[in-house]
Design a protein around this motif. Structure first.
Motif, PDB file in Angstrom:
ATOM      1  N   UNK A 276       0.844  -1.191   0.000  1.00 33.37           N
ATOM      2  CA  UNK A 276       0.000   0.000   0.000  1.00 33.37           C
ATOM      3  C   UNK A 276       0.881   1.244   0.000  1.00 33.37           C
ATOM      4  N   UNK A 277       0.537   2.216  -0.826  1.00 35.74           N
ATOM      5  CA  UNK A 277       1.336   3.431  -0.942  1.00 35.74           C
ATOM      6  C   UNK A 277       0.780   4.611  -0.179  1.00 35.74           C
ATOM      7  N   UNK A 278      -0.186   4.394   0.731  1.00 38.95           N
ATOM      8  CA  UNK A 278      -0.763   5.517   1.468  1.00 38.95           C
ATOM      9  C   UNK A 278       0.325   6.155   2.333  1.00 38.95           C
ATOM     10  N   UNK A 279       0.514   7.483   2.256  1.00 38.27           N
ATOM     11  CA  UNK A 279       1.664   8.091   2.937  1.00 38.27           C
ATOM     12  C   UNK A 279       1.478   8.384   4.413  1.00 38.27           C
ATOM     13  N   UNK A 280       0.238   8.609   4.879  1.00 36.48           N
ATOM     14  CA  UNK A 280       0.061   9.031   6.262  1.00 36.48           C
ATOM     15  C   UNK A 280      -1.327   8.646   6.756  1.00 36.48           C
ATOM     16  N   UNK A 281      -1.556   8.682   8.089  1.00 33.94           N
ATOM     17  CA  UNK A 281      -2.890   8.380   8.627  1.00 33.94           C
ATOM     18  C   UNK A 281      -3.970   9.309   8.081  1.00 33.94           C
ATOM     19  N   UNK A 282      -3.592  10.545   7.802  1.00 28.11           N
ATOM     20  CA  UNK A 282      -4.582  11.500   7.299  1.00 28.11           C
ATOM     21  C   UNK A 282      -5.076  11.131   5.906  1.00 28.11           C
ATOM     22  N   UNK A 283      -4.304  10.328   5.170  1.00 25.70           N
ATOM     23  CA  UNK A 283      -4.679   9.959   3.803  1.00 25.70           C
ATOM     24  C   UNK A 283      -5.372   8.603   3.721  1.00 25.70           C
ATOM     25  N   UNK A 284      -5.372   7.834   4.814  1.00 30.02           N
ATOM     26  CA  UNK A 284      -5.917   6.466   4.792  1.00 30.02           C
ATOM     27  C   UNK A 284      -7.396   6.481   5.164  1.00 30.02           C
ATOM     28  N   UNK A 285      -8.296   5.979   4.306  1.00 31.45           N
ATOM     29  CA  UNK A 285      -9.721   5.970   4.643  1.00 31.45           C
ATOM     30  C   UNK A 285     -10.029   5.196   5.927  1.00 31.45           C
ATOM     31  N   UNK A 286      -9.305   4.077   6.173  1.00 34.34           N
ATOM     32  CA  UNK A 286      -9.584   3.274   7.366  1.00 34.34           C
ATOM     33  C   UNK A 286      -9.222   4.026   8.637  1.00 34.34           C
ATOM     34  N   UNK A 287      -8.050   4.677   8.662  1.00 35.33           N
ATOM     35  CA  UNK A 287      -7.656   5.415   9.868  1.00 35.33           C
ATOM     36  C   UNK A 287      -8.491   6.671  10.044  1.00 35.33           C
ATOM     37  N   UNK A 288      -8.928   7.267   8.931  1.00 42.11           N
ATOM     38  CA  UNK A 288      -9.795   8.437   9.035  1.00 42.11           C
ATOM     39  C   UNK A 288     -11.117   8.074   9.703  1.00 42.11           C
ATOM     40  N   UNK A 289     -11.675   6.920   9.333  1.00 39.18           N
ATOM     41  CA  UNK A 289     -12.975   6.511   9.883  1.00 39.18           C
ATOM     42  C   UNK A 289     -12.835   5.757  11.192  1.00 39.18           C
ATOM     43  N   UNK A 290     -11.651   5.198  11.454  1.00 41.65           N
ATOM     44  CA  UNK A 290     -11.409   4.528  12.729  1.00 41.65           C
ATOM     45  C   UNK A 290     -12.001   3.143  12.834  1.00 41.65           C
ATOM     46  N   UNK A 291     -12.317   2.494  11.710  1.00 40.74           N
ATOM     47  CA  UNK A 291     -12.837   1.123  11.760  1.00 40.74           C
ATOM     48  C   UNK A 291     -12.433   0.373  10.497  1.00 40.74           C
ATOM     49  N   UNK A 292     -12.735  -0.921  10.469  1.00 44.08           N
ATOM     50  CA  UNK A 292     -12.319  -1.790   9.362  1.00 44.08           C
ATOM     51  C   UNK A 292     -13.134  -1.519   8.102  1.00 44.08           C
ATOM     52  N   UNK A 293     -12.433  -1.478   6.970  1.00 39.46           N
ATOM     53  CA  UNK A 293     -13.086  -1.312   5.667  1.00 39.46           C
ATOM     54  C   UNK A 293     -12.774  -2.524   4.797  1.00 39.46           C
ATOM     55  N   UNK A 294     -13.782  -3.010   4.049  1.00 45.66           N
ATOM     56  CA  UNK A 294     -13.641  -4.175   3.175  1.00 45.66           C
ATOM     57  C   UNK A 294     -13.879  -3.733   1.733  1.00 45.66           C
ATOM     58  N   UNK A 295     -12.957  -4.124   0.849  1.00 48.43           N
ATOM     59  CA  UNK A 295     -13.052  -3.760  -0.564  1.00 48.43           C
ATOM     60  C   UNK A 295     -13.010  -5.040  -1.405  1.00 48.43           C
ATOM     61  N   UNK A 296     -14.157  -5.503  -1.949  1.00 46.46           N
ATOM     62  CA  UNK A 296     -14.184  -6.745  -2.733  1.00 46.46           C
ATOM     63  C   UNK A 296     -13.363  -6.674  -4.013  1.00 46.46           C
ATOM     64  N   UNK A 297     -13.234  -5.476  -4.600  1.00 46.54           N
ATOM     65  CA  UNK A 297     -12.495  -5.366  -5.864  1.00 46.54           C
ATOM     66  C   UNK A 297     -11.938  -3.951  -6.002  1.00 46.54           C
ATOM     67  N   UNK A 298     -10.680  -3.886  -6.442  1.00 43.88           N
ATOM     68  CA  UNK A 298     -10.083  -2.566  -6.686  1.00 43.88           C
ATOM     69  C   UNK A 298     -10.667  -1.912  -7.934  1.00 43.88           C
TER      70      UNK A 298
END
Length: 533
Positions: A276-298
């Motif tokens: 994963x190339x996400x650079x920081x917590x501020x850019x990550x959808x999971x850390x922004x929302x504070x819970x687990x995210x599931x993505x069936x397909x990119x």
């Protein structure tokens, strides 16, 4: 009708036994959950308490009333849960476990009483003993509850085996009756059997997860560093989700950048995907929302942007946000084949692993911070007097000679009176930085009190030590040339460990040499052998 009655008569007894044993399993589950809740509260207490321990000192603690209230709530919750768990254990016949937990939690409560003066804002005179007693009681309580939880899991597994055995006996009896009764009994048994199989499967999965969780917790409790914890977590993920490729990203101290702390190189099929190339917590959808995210397909419209267009191709993913020391500051990123996302069971294992690892990392960080604060002077970052004396004791035990420099800042009171205490503190911090940069990594630099400093140079002759200190004074002049701090100078007296038998005597000899330096005009280094006093 006779056949049905006969079948019912023959089969009802083992079925009744099975129902009784199912009830026992359920009661054991209640007791197990209560013990696990108690363990969680104990861990929450220690995570709360360690930062408070770091503030301990000989004077009043001056703790935040909000923190005091939080600690009181946790302590009361632990007491209530301990009482509930022991009562339930007695009710299901586990008297020894109830007695052990009651004893351990009583000891833990008593250890908290010893810290009562701190929480009330009064001085705590025997800090180390009270802290050590509290930690020891905490470890004992965690150990006793872990032992009882394991025993309950084993008892549940045994009871489940008896349930299956008795129900199978009842079903075999039904099949032996005449055709009409058999058809009726088989129909009923099929329905009951399906339910039991689902329950059995769910029970096996739950038991497997509890075993995994207990094993992981035990392994993490033996880790001494964050690196150890990440290594254990890597092995655990290989075991629990071998068909996924997993990496963990944790924010640095500024929370501005992610860095990778672990990575399972390939999945079970041997496929390696781009990280994963996400650079920081501020850019990550999971850390922004504070819970687990599931993505069936990119390829999906609502897929995470950092999943799209990876060099390794399309994929599915689960991103588990993790919290360390109360802040969402990391993510566990698990990827699988495109269109085949991680299952609910996979996500459960990812979350279990992440939660236990983050709890251990948070505790290790709290312990490390507490140890640093206990070892160093808070203003300068140099060793404090107690740490210095401990290091001197080590050198004396090893028979290592050393040179000792005793120095202070010249006219420091005048600097304070002229420019203010903030300027004085700034001068102390600047000098401490220059001092650290001027000596060897193996040398010891300590603030001895006020504007007084001690430098210990192991395996160093006093003549060489004098040259080092002279270079230090030259570097101080260059550093002060920027003008951001009022100019000041420093004087040193230098003695050798060969000059006396005890540390106190060596310091006294160096102090007399320092007095000579002050008498002769300050801003100089004087050897004890050259001292005229």
């Amino acid at each position: 009708m006779i056949a049905i009655a006969l079948t019912t008569t023959l089969s009802v007894r083992p079925l009744l036994y099975g129902r009784s044993e199912v009830n026992q399993v359920q009661r054991d589950d209640v007791a197990l959950q209560q013990v696990l809740d108690l363990r969680a509260t104990l861990a929450d207490w220690q995570l709360f308490m360690e930062p408070q321990i770091a503030k301990l000192g000989p004077g009043p603690a001056a703790l935040d009333p909000t923190e005091i209230a939080k600690g009181a709530q946790l302590a009361q919750l632990e007491t209530d849960q301990a009482l509930t768990a022991t009562n339930t254990l007695r009710a299901v016949g586990r008297l020894a476990g109830a007695r052990d937990i009651a004893s351990a939690t009583t000891s833990f409560a008593n250890s908290l009483t010893a810290l009562g003066p701190l929480l009330a804002g009064r001085p705590l005179t025997v800090i180390d003993a009270a802290v050590n007693a509290e930690r020891a009681a905490f470890v004992r309580a965690r150990t006793v509850t872990a032992t009882e939880a394991t025993a309950l899991r084993n008892a549940r597994t045994a009871d489940a085996g008896h349930v299956i055995h008795d129900l199978n006996r009842g079903r075999t009896t039904v099949l032996a009756a005449d055709i009409v009764a058999a058809l009726l009994a088989v129909g009923a048994a099929a329905v009951l059997g399906q339910r039991l199989r689902r329950r059995e499967q769910a029970g096996r999965e739950a038991s497997s997860r509890r075993h995994y969780e207990a094993t992981l917790q035990q392994a993490l409790e033996m880790s001494k560093t964050e690196t150890d914890s990440y290594a254990i977590m890597t092995r655990a993920l290989h075991e629990s989700v071998p068909h996924l490729q997993v990496e963990m990203l944790v924010a640095d101290s500024s929370r501005a950048h992610f860095h990778q702390t672990l990575r399972t190189t390939t999945d079970a099929a041997g496929q390696e995907r781009t990280g994963c190339g996400v650079p920081s917590p501020a850019d990550c959808p999971a850390t922004q929302r504070g819970h687990t995210l599931l993505f069936p397909s990119s390829r999906a419209l609502n897929a995470c942007p950092y999943l799209v267009g990876r060099a390794s191709g399309d994929l599915s993913a689960a991103c588990v946000a993790i919290s360390i020391t109360g802040q969402t500051s990391g993510v566990v990123h698990a990827t699988g084949p495109d269109g085949i996302p991680p299952t609910e069971s996979d996500v459960t294992y990812l979350e279990l692993t992440s939660r236990h690892a983050s709890e251990r990392i948070a505790m290790l960080r709290a312990f490390a911070k507490s140890e640093v604060q206990a070892r160093t002077d808070p203003l300068t970052g140099l060793w404090n007097r107690r740490s210095l004396e401990n290091r001197i004791n080590d050198l004396q035990r090893e028979g290592t000679p050393y040179a000792l420099a005793y120095g202070d800042l010249d006219h420091f009171k005048l600097l304070n009176d002229t420019y203010g205490h903030e300027a004085g503190d700034q001068a102390l911090r600047l000098f401490s930085r220059v001092l650290r940069e001027a000596v060897r990594p193996t040398d010891v630099t300590a603030r001895y009190g006020g504007e007084e400093f001690v430098v210990v140079l192991p395996d160093c002759e006093v003549e060489i030590a004098t040259k080092i200190l002279e270079r230090l004074r030259e570097r101080l002049v260059l550093t002060l040339a920027s003008g951001r701090t009022p100019a000041f100078t420093v004087s040193f007296g230098v003695a050798s460990s060969l000059d006396a038998d005890s540390f106190e005597e060596i310091v006294a000899i160096a102090d007399r040499a320092l007095l000579t330096a002050k008498t002769n005009g300050r801003n100089r280094t004087v050897l004890a052998s050259d001292s005229t006093l």
